[in-house]
Design a protein around this motif. Sequence first.
Motif, mmCIF file in Angstrom:
data_model
loop_
_atom_site.group_PDB
_atom_site.id
_atom_site.type_symbol
_atom_site.label_atom_id
_atom_site.label_comp_id
_atom_site.label_asym_id
_atom_site.label_seq_id
_atom_site.Cartn_x
_atom_site.Cartn_y
_atom_site.Cartn_z
ATOM 1 N N ASP A 21 0.835 -1.205 0.000
ATOM 2 C CA ASP A 21 0.000 0.000 0.000
ATOM 3 C C ASP A 21 0.867 1.252 0.000
ATOM 4 N N TYR A 22 1.867 1.266 0.856
ATOM 5 C CA TYR A 22 2.747 2.442 0.949
ATOM 6 C C TYR A 22 3.593 2.604 -0.314
ATOM 7 N N ARG A 23 3.990 1.505 -0.932
ATOM 8 C CA ARG A 23 4.763 1.604 -2.172
ATOM 9 C C ARG A 23 3.922 2.248 -3.268
ATOM 10 N N LYS A 24 2.651 1.865 -3.369
ATOM 11 C CA LYS A 24 1.769 2.472 -4.374
ATOM 12 C C LYS A 24 1.674 3.978 -4.165
ATOM 13 N N VAL A 25 1.529 4.401 -2.927
ATOM 14 C CA VAL A 25 1.438 5.826 -2.616
ATOM 15 C C VAL A 25 2.756 6.520 -2.959
ATOM 16 N N ALA A 26 3.877 5.929 -2.573
ATOM 17 C CA ALA A 26 5.187 6.528 -2.847
ATOM 18 C C ALA A 26 5.424 6.672 -4.343
ATOM 19 N N MET A 27 5.041 5.653 -5.116
ATOM 20 C CA MET A 27 5.227 5.727 -6.560
ATOM 21 C C MET A 27 4.368 6.828 -7.176
ATOM 22 N N LEU A 28 3.146 6.987 -6.686
ATOM 23 C CA LEU A 28 2.263 8.037 -7.203
ATOM 24 C C LEU A 28 2.759 9.434 -6.846
ATOM 25 N N LEU A 29 3.202 9.597 -5.610
ATOM 26 C CA LEU A 29 3.607 10.917 -5.141
ATOM 27 C C LEU A 29 5.018 11.317 -5.566
ATOM 28 N N SER A 34 12.388 7.362 -6.668
ATOM 29 C CA SER A 34 12.567 8.103 -5.417
ATOM 30 C C SER A 34 13.173 7.217 -4.331
ATOM 31 N N GLY A 35 13.785 7.860 -3.375
ATOM 32 C CA GLY A 35 14.348 7.139 -2.243
ATOM 33 C C GLY A 35 13.279 6.390 -1.461
ATOM 34 N N ALA A 36 12.097 6.986 -1.335
ATOM 35 C CA ALA A 36 11.007 6.358 -0.603
ATOM 36 C C ALA A 36 10.565 5.069 -1.285
ATOM 37 N N THR A 37 10.400 5.123 -2.602
ATOM 38 C CA THR A 37 9.974 3.932 -3.341
ATOM 39 C C THR A 37 11.047 2.854 -3.298
ATOM 40 N N LYS A 38 12.293 3.251 -3.455
ATOM 41 C CA LYS A 38 13.386 2.272 -3.400
ATOM 42 C C LYS A 38 13.468 1.616 -2.021
ATOM 43 N N PHE A 39 13.301 2.404 -0.961
ATOM 44 C CA PHE A 39 13.300 1.861 0.397
ATOM 45 C C PHE A 39 12.198 0.814 0.550
ATOM 46 N N LEU A 40 11.003 1.149 0.099
ATOM 47 C CA LEU A 40 9.887 0.211 0.216
ATOM 48 C C LEU A 40 10.097 -1.024 -0.654
ATOM 49 N N ASN A 41 10.668 -0.853 -1.837
ATOM 50 C CA ASN A 41 10.976 -2.011 -2.680
ATOM 51 C C ASN A 41 11.930 -2.962 -1.975
ATOM 52 N N TYR A 62 5.202 10.907 6.821
ATOM 53 C CA TYR A 62 6.278 11.851 7.140
ATOM 54 C C TYR A 62 7.636 11.254 6.748
ATOM 55 N N LEU A 63 7.865 10.004 7.082
ATOM 56 C CA LEU A 63 9.113 9.325 6.753
ATOM 57 C C LEU A 63 9.333 9.303 5.242
ATOM 58 N N LEU A 64 8.305 8.955 4.485
ATOM 59 C CA LEU A 64 8.433 8.884 3.033
ATOM 60 C C LEU A 64 8.719 10.262 2.433
ATOM 61 N N VAL A 65 8.075 11.289 2.947
ATOM 62 C CA VAL A 65 8.322 12.658 2.463
ATOM 63 C C VAL A 65 9.767 13.053 2.752
ATOM 64 N N GLN A 66 10.259 12.741 3.935
ATOM 65 C CA GLN A 66 11.645 13.072 4.279
ATOM 66 C C GLN A 66 12.624 12.334 3.376
ATOM 67 N N MET A 67 12.344 11.071 3.071
ATOM 68 C CA MET A 67 13.208 10.305 2.155
ATOM 69 C C MET A 67 13.219 10.941 0.775
ATOM 70 N N ARG A 72 15.879 14.224 -3.494
ATOM 71 C CA ARG A 72 15.889 15.420 -4.342
ATOM 72 C C ARG A 72 17.089 16.307 -4.031
ATOM 73 N N SER A 73 17.406 16.452 -2.766
ATOM 74 C CA SER A 73 18.531 17.276 -2.350
ATOM 75 C C SER A 73 19.834 16.685 -2.869
ATOM 76 N N TYR A 74 19.984 15.359 -2.770
ATOM 77 C CA TYR A 74 21.194 14.684 -3.214
ATOM 78 C C TYR A 74 21.334 14.800 -4.736
#
Length: 77
Positions: A21-29, A34-41, A62-67, A72-74
Amino acid sequence: MVDPVTAMGKTSMRILKTLGDYRKVAMLLFGQESGATKFLNDRIVAQGEDEEVLADESQMIYLLVQMDKETRSYNAG
């Protein structure tokens, strides 16, 4: 009926329950790279897509947004 405004912080509606569920959200957003999607993968490879996430939804978002910010910063620098 529960008022979602007064319920915030008291109980979670648990719309997002699994790593999948969280991976689907991370991929959409944030996108597939993204780091968030890769982490969840990575977590899904280790634990499976249907693994239940015990953390509160707001903390996970919050965690996914920070990732994503870190990714993006990197990439910008």
